[in-house]
Design an enzyme around this catalytic site. Structure first.
Site, PDB file in Angstrom:
ATOM      1  N   PHE A 116     -63.571 -29.281  46.132  1.00 26.61           N
ATOM      2  CA  PHE A 116     -64.041 -28.062  47.193  1.00 26.61           C
ATOM      3  C   PHE A 116     -65.106 -28.320  47.750  1.00 26.61           C
ATOM      4  O   PHE A 116     -66.085 -29.079  47.054  1.00 26.61           O
ATOM      5  CB  PHE A 116     -63.724 -26.717  46.809  1.00 26.61           C
ATOM      6  CG  PHE A 116     -62.557 -25.910  47.300  1.00 26.61           C
ATOM      7  CD1 PHE A 116     -61.520 -26.456  47.718  1.00 26.61           C
ATOM      8  CD2 PHE A 116     -62.775 -24.437  48.006  1.00 26.61           C
ATOM      9  CE1 PHE A 116     -60.360 -25.722  48.298  1.00 26.61           C
ATOM     10  CE2 PHE A 116     -61.760 -23.846  48.695  1.00 26.61           C
ATOM     11  CZ  PHE A 116     -60.495 -24.354  48.716  1.00 26.61           C
ATOM     12  N   LEU A 241     -56.193 -19.573  59.724  1.00 25.91           N
ATOM     13  CA  LEU A 241     -56.985 -20.715  58.808  1.00 25.91           C
ATOM     14  C   LEU A 241     -56.416 -21.870  58.475  1.00 25.91           C
ATOM     15  O   LEU A 241     -55.374 -21.729  58.368  1.00 25.91           O
ATOM     16  CB  LEU A 241     -57.561 -19.778  57.604  1.00 25.91           C
ATOM     17  CG  LEU A 241     -58.572 -20.879  56.706  1.00 25.91           C
ATOM     18  CD1 LEU A 241     -59.952 -20.903  57.311  1.00 25.91           C
ATOM     19  CD2 LEU A 241     -58.569 -20.230  55.241  1.00 25.91           C
ATOM     20  N   ARG A 275     -69.630 -25.316  53.742  1.00 29.92           N
ATOM     21  CA  ARG A 275     -69.259 -24.895  55.192  1.00 29.92           C
ATOM     22  C   ARG A 275     -70.061 -24.656  56.263  1.00 29.92           C
ATOM     23  O   ARG A 275     -69.718 -24.952  57.439  1.00 29.92           O
ATOM     24  CB  ARG A 275     -68.674 -23.545  54.904  1.00 29.92           C
ATOM     25  CG  ARG A 275     -67.157 -23.588  54.180  1.00 29.92           C
ATOM     26  CD  ARG A 275     -66.547 -22.420  53.813  1.00 29.92           C
ATOM     27  NE  ARG A 275     -65.484 -22.453  52.958  1.00 29.92           N
ATOM     28  CZ  ARG A 275     -64.567 -21.843  52.778  1.00 29.92           C
ATOM     29  NH1 ARG A 275     -64.822 -20.375  52.612  1.00 29.92           N
ATOM     30  NH2 ARG A 275     -63.570 -21.909  51.992  1.00 29.92           N
TER      31      ARG A 275
HETATM   32  C1  LIG Z   1     -57.460 -16.806  55.751  1.00 28.40           C
HETATM   33  C2  LIG Z   1     -58.598 -16.907  54.513  1.00 28.40           C
HETATM   34  C3  LIG Z   1     -58.224 -17.480  53.573  1.00 28.40           C
HETATM   35  C4  LIG Z   1     -59.023 -17.535  52.490  1.00 28.40           C
HETATM   36  N1  LIG Z   1     -59.080 -18.266  51.394  1.00 28.40           N
HETATM   37  C5  LIG Z   1     -59.803 -18.222  50.227  1.00 28.40           C
HETATM   38  C6  LIG Z   1     -59.518 -19.008  49.170  1.00 28.40           C
HETATM   39  O1  LIG Z   1     -59.026 -20.011  49.214  1.00 28.40           O
HETATM   40  N2  LIG Z   1     -60.432 -18.918  48.236  1.00 28.40           N
HETATM   41  C7  LIG Z   1     -61.476 -17.910  48.310  1.00 28.40           C
HETATM   42  O2  LIG Z   1     -62.319 -17.878  47.126  1.00 28.40           O
HETATM   43  N3  LIG Z   1     -61.732 -16.983  49.304  1.00 28.40           N
HETATM   44  C8  LIG Z   1     -60.924 -17.110  50.239  1.00 28.40           C
HETATM   45  N4  LIG Z   1     -60.866 -16.423  51.322  1.00 28.40           N
HETATM   46  C9  LIG Z   1     -61.908 -15.299  51.228  1.00 28.40           C
HETATM   47  C10 LIG Z   1     -61.231 -14.094  50.402  1.00 28.40           C
HETATM   48  O3  LIG Z   1     -59.598 -14.068  50.410  1.00 28.40           O
HETATM   49  C11 LIG Z   1     -61.636 -12.883  50.618  1.00 28.40           C
HETATM   50  O4  LIG Z   1     -63.026 -12.766  50.448  1.00 28.40           O
HETATM   51  C12 LIG Z   1     -61.054 -11.742  49.335  1.00 28.40           C
HETATM   52  O5  LIG Z   1     -59.816 -12.022  49.145  1.00 28.40           O
HETATM   53  C13 LIG Z   1     -61.532 -10.364  49.778  1.00 28.40           C
HETATM   54  O6  LIG Z   1     -60.781  -9.489  48.641  1.00 28.40           O
HETATM   55  P1  LIG Z   1     -61.296  -7.890  48.402  1.00 28.40           P
HETATM   56  O7  LIG Z   1     -60.644  -7.584  47.505  1.00 28.40           O
HETATM   57  O8  LIG Z   1     -62.846  -7.769  48.858  1.00 28.40           O
HETATM   58  O9  LIG Z   1     -60.580  -7.437  50.060  1.00 28.40           O
HETATM   59  P2  LIG Z   1     -59.360  -7.511  50.601  1.00 28.40           P
HETATM   60  O10 LIG Z   1     -58.410  -8.191  50.102  1.00 28.40           O
HETATM   61  O11 LIG Z   1     -59.741  -7.786  52.262  1.00 28.40           O
HETATM   62  O12 LIG Z   1     -58.983  -6.026  50.627  1.00 28.40           O
HETATM   63  C14 LIG Z   1     -59.435  -5.072  51.216  1.00 28.40           C
HETATM   64  C15 LIG Z   1     -58.702  -3.508  51.071  1.00 28.40           C
HETATM   65  O13 LIG Z   1     -59.497  -2.609  51.584  1.00 28.40           O
HETATM   66  C16 LIG Z   1     -58.645  -1.728  52.248  1.00 28.40           C
HETATM   67  N5  LIG Z   1     -59.245  -1.168  53.168  1.00 28.40           N
HETATM   68  C17 LIG Z   1     -59.959  -1.691  54.070  1.00 28.40           C
HETATM   69  N6  LIG Z   1     -60.692  -0.626  55.126  1.00 28.40           N
HETATM   70  C18 LIG Z   1     -60.201   0.551  54.510  1.00 28.40           C
HETATM   71  C19 LIG Z   1     -60.328   1.719  54.991  1.00 28.40           C
HETATM   72  N7  LIG Z   1     -61.040   2.316  56.039  1.00 28.40           N
HETATM   73  N8  LIG Z   1     -59.607   2.598  54.338  1.00 28.40           N
HETATM   74  C20 LIG Z   1     -58.812   2.462  53.477  1.00 28.40           C
HETATM   75  N9  LIG Z   1     -58.470   1.248  52.896  1.00 28.40           N
HETATM   76  C21 LIG Z   1     -59.416  -0.012  53.435  1.00 28.40           C
HETATM   77  C22 LIG Z   1     -57.412  -2.489  52.743  1.00 28.40           C
HETATM   78  O14 LIG Z   1     -56.186  -1.899  52.826  1.00 28.40           O
HETATM   79  C23 LIG Z   1     -57.281  -3.610  51.690  1.00 28.40           C
HETATM   80  O15 LIG Z   1     -56.450  -3.189  50.535  1.00 28.40           O
HETATM   81  C24 LIG Z   1     -60.260 -16.445  52.548  1.00 28.40           C
HETATM   82  C25 LIG Z   1     -60.081 -15.648  53.517  1.00 28.40           C
HETATM   83  C26 LIG Z   1     -59.538 -15.784  54.553  1.00 28.40           C
HETATM   84  C27 LIG Z   1     -59.811 -14.854  55.703  1.00 28.40           C
END
Ligand SMILES: Cc1cc2nc3c(=O)[nH]c(=O)nc-3n(C[C@H](O)[C@H](O)[C@H](O)COP(=O)(O)OP(=O)(O)OC[C@H]3O[C@@H](n4cnc5c(N)ncnc54)[C@H](O)[C@@H]3O)c2cc1C
Length: 564
Positions: A116, A241, A275
């Protein structure tokens, strides 16, 4: 009135991992979508861990992973946090493997690892190009197994603070429109990124950042918000993406002359530069007329062959075929950079603790900081499970140390009353402009003036524009006035919070006269360690953010020129 000793807001990877850790306590999860629809499900390429499973990665180690992370971060990451993350990485990956995560395999049956960007070795573990999907479903199974209560389709609309500590959140049941206070002794925020503040984003529409903004507006500071990642390869024209895995597997970036132009910008790393550098290189090619239609360049996978594309990159192929009508086995994919990741977030320590007692955060909504000015691909999924676990454990320790517990009835009632007043005002207002117009203007100004390339004049205009939008939103109206599944109302309730974040990003960027990682200023193209090797901390005031600065933790690696 619901009450739990620990409430996790957000059911992506960070939230679910925190909840699993807190399962011995009275813990519940509150989320705006069903857990497996959280944005983590969209993660494609993989998750980093120095497992040294493939021959080219034999020399890998947590220390080398930490160094790559710090260098990728343009030295703004806290080095103790990066070292902690990479040290814990193997444990978290083997744990999720033992829970059943279907990682792709080497011929000997070990977890496979691919190269990567910005990484010295192939260290990205993957499940084809659906890694987030595989990990999220695995963690959700563990949540179900432990009987953890999940409140689905509840939207957090405020943080409750009383007596100098966090006492819960206010949320709206999106199905009925009912508003409730959720009392809690500790709240773990895991609400993901804020990509939808920008036009052209790879993020899901639920990634508004509003929940973190509600915490900010209740006094929890934000850190390093000006560092916004633009992913080099999103599909043209709809910005879905196209994972870095496509370049990790050997894809080429080509301009209209058929030239692998990365040779000019990162001669050693080529397409696998970090990136920030690859995104700026692509945008430069387009701006200087070497792109197609002034809008995109090509990502060419054809030389990988049909078999490899089908086995390693099936989702990428599907996306290109469905959304651009291009089969990458036969034609190059049109790509352009797009907003992708929020490096900044709620200012927390290595245990996910913010300065507000009882308020913890993990995952993309938090800033520990391990990504500094530029996140390496694969490090975000790692961050969610490492710091989700640590935040869950810290929340348990915190609630067990409290002397007096139980819901703070009057604080909860007051908080519900305030949210009801906001909703009542919006629904009853007869005139004013539609909030959708303001939202669109915010997204455009952020992309155009606080985007990949930045400069003082346009950023000043952006700050002024956001301040104008903050005034206009106070007088905006909604047309749909019901409470059940009223998406217009939800959007209108989130917009003022999104504007607060937009202001912090724009002001932080305007105030930082240097270029570092994703923050590239044409008027200050050099990094300035003497004056700006420091984190930006933004505190909410009624007149706009107050910016302060704090030192970066350096353990082993003094900043040096970043060459790839
Ligand atoms: C298309 C894409 C591909 C990616 N691929 C990779 C990868 O291959 N490797 C890597 O390391 N990273 C990758 N990333 C980044 C990574 O996926 C994210 O940073 C990570 O999954 C975020 O996880 P999280 O648990 O912080 O939040 P999320 O998975 O975004 O979850 C957020 C949660 O908060 C809840 N929520 C939000 N606002 C509220 C609210 N106001 N009230 C109640 N609930 C709320 C939502 O319902 C959800 O359950 C990628 C990102 C994107 C956009």
């Amino acid at each position: 009135m619901p009450y739990h000793r620990i409430l996790v807001v957000g059911a992506g990877l960070a939230g679910l991992r925190a909840a699993i850790e807190a399962a011995g306590e009275d813990v519940a999860v509150l989320t705006r979508v069903h857990p497996v629809r959280s944005h983590s499900v969209a993660a494609q390429g993989g998750v980093n861990a120095p497992l040294a499973n493939v021959p080219e990665g034999k020399e890998d180690s947590p220390e080398r992973h930490a160094f790559d992370t710090v260098k990728g971060a343009d030295y703004l990451a806290d080095q103790d946090a990066a070292e902690l993350m990479t040290r814990l990485a193997p444990e978290r990956i083997y744990e999720i493997e033992n829970w059943g995560c279907p990682f792709s395999r080497t011929p000997e049956g070990k977890i496979a690892q691919r190269p990567f960007g910005g990484a010295g070795f192939p260290r990205t573990c993957y499940a084809a190009d659906r890694t987030g999907h595989a990990m999220l479903h695995t963690l959700y199974e563990q949540v179900v197994k432990r009987g953890i209560r999940v409140y689905e389709e509840w939207l957090m609309l405020d943080l409750i603070v009383s007596g100098g500590r966090c006492r819960g959140v206010v949320a709206m049941d999106m199905v009925s429109g009912r508003v409730e206070a959720f009392g809690a002794e500790a709240v773990v925020m895991a609400t993901g990124g804020a990509g939808r503040i920008y036009a052209r984003s790879t993020n899901s529409h639920i990634n508004t950042g509003s929940a973190a903004a509600f915490c900010y507006m209740r006094g929890v500071p934000l850190k390093d918000m000006e560092f916004v990642q633009f992913h080099p390869t999103s599909l043209y024209p709809n910005n879905v993406l196209i994972s870095e895995a496509a370049r990790g597997e050997g894809g080429y970036l080509l301009n209209r002359d058929g030239e692998r132009f990365m040779a000019r910008y990162a001669p050693k790393a080529m397409e696998l530069g970090p990136r920030d550098i690859v995104a700026r290189s692509i945008q430069t090619e387009i701006d200087e007329g070497r792109g197609f239609e002034n809008a995109y360049v090509h990502l060419d996978l054809r030389h990988l062959g049909a078999e490899k594309i089908k086995e390693r990159l099936p989702a990428i192929r599907e996306i290109a075929m469905y959304f651009a009508g291009v089969d990458p086995i036969e034609k190059p994919i049109p790509i352009q950079p797009a907003q992708h990741y929020t490096m900044g977030g709620l200012d927390v320590d290595k245990d996910g603790a913010s300065e507000l007692p009882g308020l913890f955060a993990a995952g993309e909504c938090a800033c520990v900081s391990v990504h500094g000015a530029n996140r390496l691909g694969g490090n975000s999924l790692l961050e969610t499970v490492v710091f989700g676990q640590l935040a869950g454990a810290a929340a348990v320790r915190y609630v067990r140390g409290l002397e007096k517990t139980g819901p703070d009835g009057s604080a909860l009632d007051t908080a519900v009353g305030e949210v009801e007043a906001r909703i009542g005002e919006l629904i009853s207002r007869q005139d004013g402009e539609r909030t959708a117009v303001i939202r669109e203007e915010m997204k455009q100004v952020m992309f155009e003036k606080v985007g990949i390339f930045r400069e003082e004049g346009p950023m000043r205009e952006a700050v002024e524009k956001i301040r104008e939008l903050k005034e206009r939103v106070k007088r905006a109206r909604v047309d749909a006035r019901g409470r059940r599944y009223n998406l217009e109302l939800i959007s209108a309730l989130e917009l003022p919070a999104m504007l607060e974040l937009a202001e912090v990003i724009a002001l932080g960027a305007l105030t930082r006269p240097e270029s570092r990682g994703s923050h590239f200023r044409r008027d200050y193209p050099q990094r300035d360690d003497a004056n700006w090797l420091k984190h930006t901390v933004a505190r909410w005031t009624p007149d706009g953010p107050r910016l302060e600065y704090k030192p970066v933790v350096i353990t082993k690696w003094q900043p040096e020129a970043r060459k790839y």
